[in-house]
Design an enzyme around this catalytic site. Sequence first.
Site, PDB file in Angstrom:
ATOM      1  N   VAL A 116       0.592 -10.460  12.628  1.00 29.97           N
ATOM      2  CA  VAL A 116       1.447  -9.528  11.818  1.00 29.97           C
ATOM      3  C   VAL A 116       0.877  -8.176  12.022  1.00 29.97           C
ATOM      4  CG1 VAL A 116       2.627  -9.087   9.995  1.00 29.97           C
ATOM      5  CG2 VAL A 116       2.542 -11.331  10.560  1.00 29.97           C
ATOM      6  N   HIS A 122      -8.357  -8.716  13.038  1.00 33.75           N
ATOM      7  CA  HIS A 122      -8.948  -9.183  12.053  1.00 33.75           C
ATOM      8  C   HIS A 122      -9.267 -10.261  11.970  1.00 33.75           C
ATOM      9  CE1 HIS A 122      -4.590  -9.277  11.754  1.00 33.75           C
ATOM     10  NE2 HIS A 122      -4.613 -10.354  10.823  1.00 33.75           N
ATOM     11  N   HIS A 158      -9.940 -13.718   9.577  1.00 39.88           N
ATOM     12  CA  HIS A 158      -9.743 -14.413   8.307  1.00 39.88           C
ATOM     13  C   HIS A 158     -10.707 -15.543   7.818  1.00 39.88           C
ATOM     14  CE1 HIS A 158      -5.134 -13.633   8.307  1.00 39.88           C
ATOM     15  NE2 HIS A 158      -5.217 -13.738   9.576  1.00 39.88           N
ATOM     16  N   ASP A 179      -7.676 -10.593   1.233  1.00 40.51           N
ATOM     17  CA  ASP A 179      -6.192 -10.388   1.661  1.00 40.51           C
ATOM     18  C   ASP A 179      -5.147 -10.268   0.588  1.00 40.51           C
ATOM     19  OD1 ASP A 179      -4.738 -11.769   4.459  1.00 40.51           O
ATOM     20  OD2 ASP A 179      -3.575 -11.618   2.834  1.00 40.51           O
ATOM     21  N   ILE A 180      -4.117  -9.633   0.666  1.00 39.42           N
ATOM     22  CA  ILE A 180      -3.462  -9.273  -0.424  1.00 39.42           C
ATOM     23  C   ILE A 180      -2.421 -10.483  -0.657  1.00 39.42           C
ATOM     24  CG2 ILE A 180      -1.364  -8.277   0.732  1.00 39.42           C
ATOM     25  CD1 ILE A 180      -3.081  -6.843  -2.513  1.00 39.42           C
TER      26      ILE A 180
HETATM   27  P1  AMP Z   1      -2.118 -12.032  10.590  1.00 38.81           P
HETATM   28  O1  AMP Z   1      -0.709 -12.856  10.413  1.00 38.81           O
HETATM   29  O2  AMP Z   1      -3.336 -12.725  11.059  1.00 38.81           O
HETATM   30  O3  AMP Z   1      -1.889 -10.765  11.353  1.00 38.81           O
HETATM   31  O4  AMP Z   1      -2.110 -11.661   9.067  1.00 38.81           O
HETATM   32  C1  AMP Z   1      -2.191 -10.230   8.409  1.00 38.81           C
HETATM   33  C2  AMP Z   1      -2.694 -10.600   7.087  1.00 38.81           C
HETATM   34  O5  AMP Z   1      -3.031  -9.300   6.642  1.00 38.81           O
HETATM   35  C3  AMP Z   1      -2.038 -11.441   5.945  1.00 38.81           C
HETATM   36  O6  AMP Z   1      -2.727 -12.192   5.564  1.00 38.81           O
HETATM   37  C4  AMP Z   1      -1.556 -10.348   5.233  1.00 38.81           C
HETATM   38  O7  AMP Z   1      -1.435 -10.918   3.687  1.00 38.81           O
HETATM   39  C5  AMP Z   1      -2.767  -9.364   5.071  1.00 38.81           C
HETATM   40  N1  AMP Z   1      -2.392  -8.165   4.668  1.00 38.81           N
HETATM   41  C6  AMP Z   1      -1.360  -7.287   5.133  1.00 38.81           C
HETATM   42  N2  AMP Z   1      -1.344  -6.200   4.426  1.00 38.81           N
HETATM   43  C7  AMP Z   1      -2.527  -6.044   3.632  1.00 38.81           C
HETATM   44  C8  AMP Z   1      -2.899  -5.242   2.708  1.00 38.81           C
HETATM   45  N3  AMP Z   1      -2.407  -4.096   2.512  1.00 38.81           N
HETATM   46  N4  AMP Z   1      -4.164  -5.556   1.882  1.00 38.81           N
HETATM   47  C9  AMP Z   1      -4.712  -6.700   2.376  1.00 38.81           C
HETATM   48  N5  AMP Z   1      -4.192  -7.705   3.292  1.00 38.81           N
HETATM   49  C10 AMP Z   1      -2.960  -7.466   3.595  1.00 38.81           C
END
Ligand code: AMP
Length: 139
Positions: free
Chosen positions: A94, A99, A101, A30-31
């Site tokens: 988001v 995905h 975690h 995760d970024i």
């Molecule tokens: P969620 O709220 O479960 O949809 O979380 C989305 C996750 O995706 C967040 O923890 C972000 O930091 C992660 N994320 C978004 N864009 C990227 C990216 N380009 N590379 C890695 N992680 C990402």
Amino acid sequence: MDNCIFCKIAKGEIPSVKVFEDDRVFVFEDINPILPGHTLLIPKAHAENIWEISGDDLAAIHRASKRVAEAIRSVLDPVGVAVFQLNGRGVNQVVMHYHLHLVPRMADAPALTMTDWELKPGNLDEIRRIGEKIAVALA
Ligand code: AMP
Ligand code: ZN
């Protein structure tokens, strides 16, 4: 799917810190890590959420999550790993590509407050009423 950031990551069209992939699953860091080692597992086939993802992809994600959790444990020696997954903007999803975690917490890391909810006894009538409806829907 066009314009899906995680589809693009799975295809290697935008960069990521990849840690694993197989024919169904892509795994990367995760970024915006909640804590160091925060890792995401996604299906290569686009599916928005738990209602859309195929059973085979869901099984593949969860099989891979065990391997990844074992690797995280061997590398970071965490005191625990939180595994969670959000479905729908109403619970703060988001990125609209399924995905899972994995968030390890090391002993000296800040508390993982999101996993530390207050235990307040619920209304047993309401718990039963909702449980019965879900059981009927499952029958
Ligand atoms: P969620 O709220 O479960 O949809 O979380 C989305 C996750 O995706 C967040 O923890 C972000 O930091 C992660 N994320 C978004 N864009 C990227 C990216 N380009 N590379 C890695 N992680 C990402
Ligand atoms: Zn996608």
